[in-house]
Write an enzyme that holds these catalytic residues in place. Structure first.
Site, PDB file in Angstrom:
ATOM      1  N   LYS A 291       0.865  -1.178   0.000  1.00 29.35           N
ATOM      2  CA  LYS A 291       0.000   0.000   0.000  1.00 29.35           C
ATOM      3  C   LYS A 291       0.899   1.224   0.000  1.00 29.35           C
ATOM      4  O   LYS A 291       1.396   1.645   1.025  1.00 29.35           O
ATOM      5  CB  LYS A 291      -0.907   0.006   1.234  1.00 29.35           C
ATOM      6  CG  LYS A 291      -2.260   0.728   1.046  1.00 29.35           C
ATOM      7  CD  LYS A 291      -2.138   2.198   0.731  1.00 29.35           C
ATOM      8  CE  LYS A 291      -1.838   3.025   1.974  1.00 29.35           C
ATOM      9  NZ  LYS A 291      -1.769   4.490   1.662  1.00 29.35           N
TER      10      LYS A 291
ATOM     11  N   GLU B 181       9.936   1.329  10.616  1.00 25.07           N
ATOM     12  CA  GLU B 181      10.979   2.359  10.496  1.00 25.07           C
ATOM     13  C   GLU B 181      10.241   3.685  10.561  1.00 25.07           C
ATOM     14  O   GLU B 181       9.511   4.051   9.635  1.00 25.07           O
ATOM     15  CB  GLU B 181      11.744   2.201   9.183  1.00 25.07           C
ATOM     16  CG  GLU B 181      13.024   3.023   9.147  1.00 25.07           C
ATOM     17  CD  GLU B 181      12.821   4.393   8.537  1.00 25.07           C
ATOM     18  OE1 GLU B 181      12.566   5.348   9.326  1.00 25.07           O
ATOM     19  OE2 GLU B 181      12.903   4.527   7.322  1.00 25.07           O
TER      20      GLU B 181
ATOM     21  N   CYS C 239      14.293  10.291   5.874  1.00 18.50           N
ATOM     22  CA  CYS C 239      14.245   9.914   7.283  1.00 18.50           C
ATOM     23  C   CYS C 239      15.636   9.816   7.900  1.00 18.50           C
ATOM     24  O   CYS C 239      15.820  10.038   9.097  1.00 18.50           O
ATOM     25  CB  CYS C 239      13.492   8.605   7.463  1.00 18.50           C
ATOM     26  SG  CYS C 239      14.165   7.230   6.492  1.00 18.50           S
TER      27      CYS C 239
ATOM     28  N   GLU D  64      11.046  15.482  14.418  1.00 15.34           N
ATOM     29  CA  GLU D  64      11.408  15.383  13.013  1.00 15.34           C
ATOM     30  C   GLU D  64      10.607  16.381  12.186  1.00 15.34           C
ATOM     31  O   GLU D  64       9.375  16.370  12.198  1.00 15.34           O
ATOM     32  CB  GLU D  64      11.153  13.967  12.494  1.00 15.34           C
ATOM     33  CG  GLU D  64      11.577  13.767  11.056  1.00 15.34           C
ATOM     34  CD  GLU D  64      11.358  12.341  10.581  1.00 15.34           C
ATOM     35  OE1 GLU D  64      12.226  11.818   9.855  1.00 15.34           O
ATOM     36  OE2 GLU D  64      10.323  11.745  10.937  1.00 15.34           O
TER      37      GLU D  64
END
Length: 329
Positions: free
Chosen positions: A21, A96, A129, A227
């Site tokens: 997906k 992750e 990331c 982040e």
């Protein structure tokens, strides 16, 4: 596509069928991969691409009892949602979940290479990331570093990613642009200073955010902790190795770290002391697919790569036999 192959390849190799997906704002590369897989002769139904919204298609997939493993790359918030859904069926997960990685520069490092690598953290408009977004620089070379970073940032070309001269493209959506801009505005309000960038591009507008370098952010402030996932780097200084490690670990994430130093023993000590799944020394984004990849703390659960992938995508079985009871052929 790259992130998907890290999971899809090992899962197929050990005999699974896979349902992918993709994120709704980046659907095309996975569809292209499915076309290539069909052309290569992969049987129908082995690799399946399901497009849709996360709260619809994604939620249905992760809560389905027929799904035997879930691998996800994304935000901690979405990871927590998936984890709750997976728990209902006791489905193993591999997550992750992003990072707030330190980029540590010691005074004995090769400065030119370090500056070039630090500027590379703006690549993909910071939507990476693994990016070392927290620049930690030894005080004795801090002024030199800042001066050269700003000079390098001025040479970065914003523009259409399809053009060869472009270094940095746009952010992915208007919502994400507003999120990145919000982080920067709150940081400035908290006392940080933008020594470069800090705003939407005046020339291009749209979803183009200027490569940004912030300094003097208060210790513990949001911009040093969360982040951003945009072209925004922060700058801090440290006196010695011990202080560098403390600053590097001062976050809830633990995905990656980058260290530049000319001292091999120091590199080993600092690498061991930093909480991160991957540490690069005098380099960045070198990926050996046989090595384990994943994060600590809020950066995720589990490891992918090499035998770690095979262990996750299999049900490990032990068979114990009493050999002398078998008839000889």
């Amino acid at each position: 596509m790259m992130l998907s192959t890290w999971r899809i390849g090992p899962a197929l190799a050990v005999g699974n069928t896979v349902v992918v997906k993709p994120p709704e704002w980046a659907p095309l590369t996975c569809s292209l991969m499915a076309d290539y897989a069909e052309q290569a002769g992969l049987p129908a139904g082995v690799l399946n691409i399901v497009q849709g919204l996360g709260n619809e298609a994604g939620a249905a997939l992760v809560s389905h009892p027929g799904v035997r493993r879930i691998a996800f790359t994304g935000s901690p918030a979405t990871g927590k949602f998936i984890g709750k859904a997976a728990a209902e069926n006791i489905t193993p997960v591999s997550f992750e979940l992003g990072g707030k990685s330190p980029f540590i520069l010691f005074a004995d490092a090769e400065m030119e290479k370090a500056i070039s690598t630090a500027l590379g953290q703006y690549d993909n408009a910071g939507q990476v990331c693994l990016a070392g977004t927290r620049l930690l620089v030894q005080r004795s070379v801090a002024d030199q570093f800042i001066e050269r970073m700003i000079a390098g940032a001025r040479k970065i070309v914003l523009g259409d990613p399809r053009k060869a001269e472009t270094d940095v493209g746009p952010l992915i959506t208007r919502t994400h642009l507003e999120r990145v801009e919000g982080f920067v505005q709150r940081a400035l309000k908290d006392g940080a200073k933008a020594v470069y960038g800090g705003t939407v591009s005046e020339r291009l507008g749209g979803l183009y955010f200027e490569p940004t370098l912030l300094m003097d952010a208060p210790v513990g402030s949001e911009i040093l902790k969360r982040e951003v996932f945009g072209p925004v780097l922060t700058f801090q200084t440290f006196e010695d190795e011990e202080e560098a490690v403390v600053l590097a670990n001062d976050t809830d994430y633990g995905l990656a770290a980058t260290i530049f130093t000319g001292d091999e023993q120091r590199a080993q000590r600092v690498s061991a002391a930093i909480s991160a799944g991957t540490v690069w020394v005098n380099c960045f984004f070198v990926r050996d697919l046989g090595a384990p990849f994943g994060g600590n703390k809020q950066s995720g659960i589990g490891r992918e790569g090499g035998k770690w992938s095979f262990d996750f995508y299999c049900d490990v079985k032990t068979v114990c036999s009493r050999l002398e009871t078998f008839h000889q052929a």
